[in-house]
Design a protein around this motif. Structure first.
Motif, short mmCIF file in Angstrom:
data_model
loop_
_atom_site.label_atom_id
_atom_site.label_comp_id
_atom_site.label_asym_id
_atom_site.label_seq_id
_atom_site.Cartn_x
_atom_site.Cartn_y
_atom_site.Cartn_z
N GLY A 1 -59.46 36.57 85.15
CA GLY A 1 -58.72 35.38 84.76
C GLY A 1 -59.17 34.15 85.53
N LEU A 2 -59.38 34.30 86.84
CA LEU A 2 -59.83 33.17 87.64
C LEU A 2 -61.26 32.77 87.28
N LYS A 3 -62.09 33.75 86.95
CA LYS A 3 -63.46 33.44 86.54
C LYS A 3 -63.46 32.64 85.24
N ALA A 4 -62.60 33.07 84.29
CA ALA A 4 -62.51 32.35 83.02
C ALA A 4 -62.01 30.92 83.24
N ALA A 5 -61.03 30.77 84.14
CA ALA A 5 -60.49 29.44 84.43
C ALA A 5 -61.54 28.55 85.08
N SER A 6 -62.38 29.13 85.95
CA SER A 6 -63.39 28.34 86.65
C SER A 6 -64.46 27.83 85.70
N GLU A 7 -64.67 28.54 84.61
CA GLU A 7 -65.67 28.12 83.63
C GLU A 7 -65.19 26.94 82.78
N VAL A 8 -63.87 26.70 82.83
CA VAL A 8 -63.31 25.56 82.08
C VAL A 8 -63.19 24.34 82.98
N ASN A 9 -62.39 24.50 84.05
CA ASN A 9 -62.17 23.38 84.97
C ASN A 9 -61.54 23.92 86.25
N ALA A 10 -61.95 23.37 87.39
CA ALA A 10 -61.43 23.85 88.68
C ALA A 10 -59.92 23.69 88.78
N ILE A 11 -59.36 22.70 88.10
CA ILE A 11 -57.91 22.49 88.17
C ILE A 11 -57.16 23.69 87.65
N TYR A 12 -57.74 24.39 86.68
CA TYR A 12 -57.07 25.57 86.14
C TYR A 12 -57.10 26.72 87.15
N VAL A 13 -58.14 26.77 87.95
CA VAL A 13 -58.18 27.78 89.00
C VAL A 13 -57.11 27.49 90.05
N ILE A 14 -57.00 26.22 90.43
CA ILE A 14 -55.99 25.82 91.41
C ILE A 14 -54.59 26.18 90.91
N ILE A 15 -54.30 25.83 89.67
CA ILE A 15 -52.99 26.13 89.10
C ILE A 15 -52.76 27.64 89.06
N SER A 16 -53.77 28.38 88.66
CA SER A 16 -53.64 29.84 88.57
C SER A 16 -53.35 30.46 89.92
#
Length: 222
Positions: free
Chosen positions: A36-51
């Motif tokens: 899930g974090l890998k998928a989020a990182s491929e979109v935008n770092a902000i999504y990783v932070i939120i996750s």
């Protein structure tokens, strides 16, 4: 001390039960979190932070692999943002547990210990040892959540609670994130060394605390 241990075991059982249910059903796994974090990182770092923040905040309700998430935050975000995200998530989890148990914890304590004298004794013991428990609460899984909940239920002053909790949490999150930022699939040693080092440090601190506490109780009884 028995009262504190009893309440701690009740809370620990609740957290452990949620973890077992989620892992056995496959809802929450390390592999799933990493994917899930890998998928989020491929979109935008902000999504990783939120996750990361949401996952660590959820730790107060369902036991999650905190150290693994903190390491992964550094791996996907780098040291700075990784440490910030992990620290923020852990801080919010602690604050939520403290606040909820400060509001509703006394009622739970009354159900566990109807005797007001036992509750007063437990509160006195937590006032005496609570700060130390919070400082070394990262010694084992579930203990941080239990410690925050007990701090709230026993009405520990907020400033003392948050200071002790963050003194333990900030270095823990930062070291984990730094190790993650230095790790890779080909070189996972930094993350492994960090996990082992943090565990040994906090386990040793916890063992010393238990030994000194028992020694003090024996001296009072003799």
């Amino acid at each position: 001390m028995k009262q504190l241990i009893t309440v701690g075991l009740v809370l620990a059982t609740l957290f452990a039960t949620t973890f077992l249910i989620l892992t056995t059903t496959g809802v929450l796994t390390v592999e799933g979190i990493e994917a899930g974090l890998k998928a989020a990182s491929e979109v935008n770092a902000i999504y990783v932070i939120i996750s990361v923040v949401v996952l660590l905040l959820a730790d107060i309700f369902i036991a999650v692999p905190t150290l693994t998430i903190a390491i992964l935050s550094g791996f996907f975000l780098g040291f700075g943002l990784g440490a910030f995200s992990a620290t923020l998530g852990m801080a919010l989890a602690g604050l939520t547990g403290y606040a909820l148990c400060r509001l509703y914890g006394p009622g739970l304590l009354k159900k566990i210990y109807p005797d007001s004298h036992k509750r007063e004794e437990m509160q006195s013991l937590f006032n005496q040892h609570g700060s130390t428990v919070l400082l070394i609460c990262r010694a084992m899984p579930i203990l941080p959540e239990v410690s925050c909940c007990m701090a709230g239920a026993n009405r520990m002053p907020f400033v003392r609670f948050f200071t002790c909790y963050m003194v333990s949490t900030l270095p823990y999150a930062s070291i984990a994130a730094f190790a993650g930022s230095r790790s890779s699939l080909d070189n996972p040693q930094p993350a492994i060394y960090a996990a082992i080092g943090l565990a040994l440090f906090f386990w040793t601190a916890w063992a010393v605390f238990i030994r000194r506490t028992r020694t003090g109780e024996q001296q009072l009884q003799s």
